[in-house]
Structure formats: C-alpha cells, structure tokens
Design an enzyme around this catalytic site. Structure first.
Site, PDB file in Angstrom:
ATOM      1  N   GLU A   1     -43.822 -17.407  -9.354  1.00  0.00           N
ATOM      2  CA  GLU A   1     -44.774 -17.331  -8.529  1.00  0.00           C
ATOM      3  C   GLU A   1     -44.971 -18.574  -8.202  1.00  0.00           C
ATOM      4  O   GLU A   1     -45.717 -19.546  -7.556  1.00  0.00           O
ATOM      5  CB  GLU A   1     -46.415 -16.978  -8.728  1.00  0.00           C
ATOM      6  CG  GLU A   1     -46.806 -17.711  -9.583  1.00  0.00           C
ATOM      7  CD  GLU A   1     -46.668 -16.832 -10.843  1.00  0.00           C
ATOM      8  OE1 GLU A   1     -47.011 -17.673 -12.401  1.00  0.00           O
ATOM      9  OE2 GLU A   1     -45.685 -16.417 -11.037  1.00  0.00           O
TER      10      GLU A   1
ATOM     11  N   CYS B   1     -44.359 -13.808 -17.505  1.00  0.00           N
ATOM     12  CA  CYS B   1     -44.183 -14.967 -18.376  1.00  0.00           C
ATOM     13  C   CYS B   1     -44.624 -13.790 -19.802  1.00  0.00           C
ATOM     14  O   CYS B   1     -43.891 -12.935 -20.331  1.00  0.00           O
ATOM     15  CB  CYS B   1     -45.296 -15.276 -17.922  1.00  0.00           C
ATOM     16  SG  CYS B   1     -45.011 -17.383 -19.357  1.00  0.00           S
TER      17      CYS B   1
ATOM     18  N   HIS C   1     -42.007 -18.197 -14.191  1.00  0.00           N
ATOM     19  CA  HIS C   1     -43.191 -17.986 -13.453  1.00  0.00           C
ATOM     20  C   HIS C   1     -42.366 -17.624 -11.973  1.00  0.00           C
ATOM     21  O   HIS C   1     -42.155 -18.979 -11.075  1.00  0.00           O
ATOM     22  CB  HIS C   1     -44.232 -19.541 -13.857  1.00  0.00           C
ATOM     23  CG  HIS C   1     -45.227 -18.102 -14.251  1.00  0.00           C
ATOM     24  ND1 HIS C   1     -45.793 -17.978 -14.965  1.00  0.00           N
ATOM     25  CD2 HIS C   1     -44.842 -19.499 -15.729  1.00  0.00           C
ATOM     26  CE1 HIS C   1     -46.590 -18.336 -15.629  1.00  0.00           C
ATOM     27  NE2 HIS C   1     -45.824 -19.043 -16.297  1.00  0.00           N
TER      28      HIS C   1
END
EC number: 4.3.2.10
Length: 203
Positions: free
Chosen positions: A186, A79, A184
């Site tokens: 994750e 990001c 992202h």
C-alpha cells in the site's frame, strides 16, 4: 468484499485506501462474523510482535484468523501481519510464539552490517516466477520496507520473494490461498498497487 482485520495494531486506513484506489471494496472490522463472511481477509500490522499477539488475543482474533485460513479464504498478511503467521519471533530477546500457520522464525536484522536498522525505504526484491501475485511487474521491482526483524521460512517452497539488505532474507510467502509480504504494497507506488490488483484478481 475484503475484510481488513482491526486488532488495534496496523496502518489500517492506508491499506483500505489502497484497495479503494484500485476499485476493490474493503472494510476495516473487528467483527469475527463479518470477517469470516467476507470474500477475502487482510491482516496488516506494524509495531512489536509480542504486543501484536496480545492485541490479537484481546480482540479475540486469533481463532478468527486461523478459521479464515483453514476455510481456504483468500488471505493477505502485510508486514507484521506476515511475521505473525510464523511460529515465533526473537524480538525483545525472547522467543515469542506466533500463530504457527507456517514453520519458521522472525529474527533481528544484524546490527553490525554497517547499515541502518530499522531497514526503512525502497529496496528491490527477487520474485518467484510461479507466483501470480507478482505478475506484470518489472524484473527487479522496488517496494517499500519498514522493519527491524526478518523472516526465515523453514519450508522454502512457500517463499515467493527475497530481498538483500546486508543479508538476504525472505520477504514474501504464498501457499494455497495465503499470501503475505514483509514490505508494504500500500506504500509501494504503482508496483504495490499492481501487486494488490493481482491479489484481488486471484480472489
């Protein structure tokens, strides 16, 4: 061991948790010696570009990041951590200098597209066929975004993925041992975990 750089800006625990979930050892640290001694380095980040650059300087991480990359250490930006690798951002109406690892700029998503800004939520991406980080994914994988500014990379050869949200923009870059994503991983479910697995496998 993977070092996740703590410079006071970023969703550190969710990144650490995602690596733990796939069985990779990761530690959050602002210790330059530990970071440069790690097998790989992650630079996460959320928030404003200028504040992040100030935090990198305050934590004495600018030289650490550049040294890790110069040494050819596997490096992942996430990001804002991707955006910081470029020359400058126009965030806040100013030209704020970044790390300058790659040539390119960060610009605001147009506010007249009839779409909500920030761009928040799931979006498909178009990935480069020769980027191992995006191996074993569906043809148009969906990943999770939260951003108001986008990358335009000057060197098109490093662009590993693009997305369309009103306009088309660069969402991932890969060159040598450096990879970085606007989205992202994750927070991107099984697709994101596969991307992280691919990156760890490349270390």
């Amino acid at each position: 061991m993977i070092a996740i750089i703590d410079y006071g800006v970023g969703n550190l625990r969710s990144v650490e948790k995602a690596f733990g979930f796939i069985g990779a050892e990761a530690v959050v640290s602002s210790d330059s010696e530990l970071i440069l001694g790690a097998d790989a380095v992650v630079l996460p980040g959320v928030g404003a570009f200028a504040d992040a650059m100030d935090s990198l300087e305050r934590f004495d991480m600018i030289n650490t990041v550049k040294t890790a990359i110069d040494r050819g250490k596997p490096f992942l930006g996430i990001c804002l951590g991707m955006q910081l690798l470029f020359e400058y951002s126009q965030e806040g109406g100013e030209r704020v200098r970044g790390l300058g690892v790659f040539k390119g700029s960060i610009r605001q998503l147009p506010l007249d597209m009839g779409l909500k800004v920030p761009h928040m939520g799931w979006n498909s991406i178009k990935t480069a066929e020769d980027c191992a980080v995006f191996g074993n994914l569906s043809p148009k994988p969906y990943v999770y975004f939260v951003h108001s500014y986008y990358l335009t990379a000057e060197d098109r050869s490093i662009v590993a993925a693009t997305a369309r949200y009103g306009i088309e923009f660069d969402v991932a870059v890969c060159k040598d041992k450096v990879c970085a994503t606007q989205f992202h991983p994750e927070k991107s479910g099984e697709t994101g975990l596969q991307i992280l697995k691919n990156w760890v496998a490349s270390i």
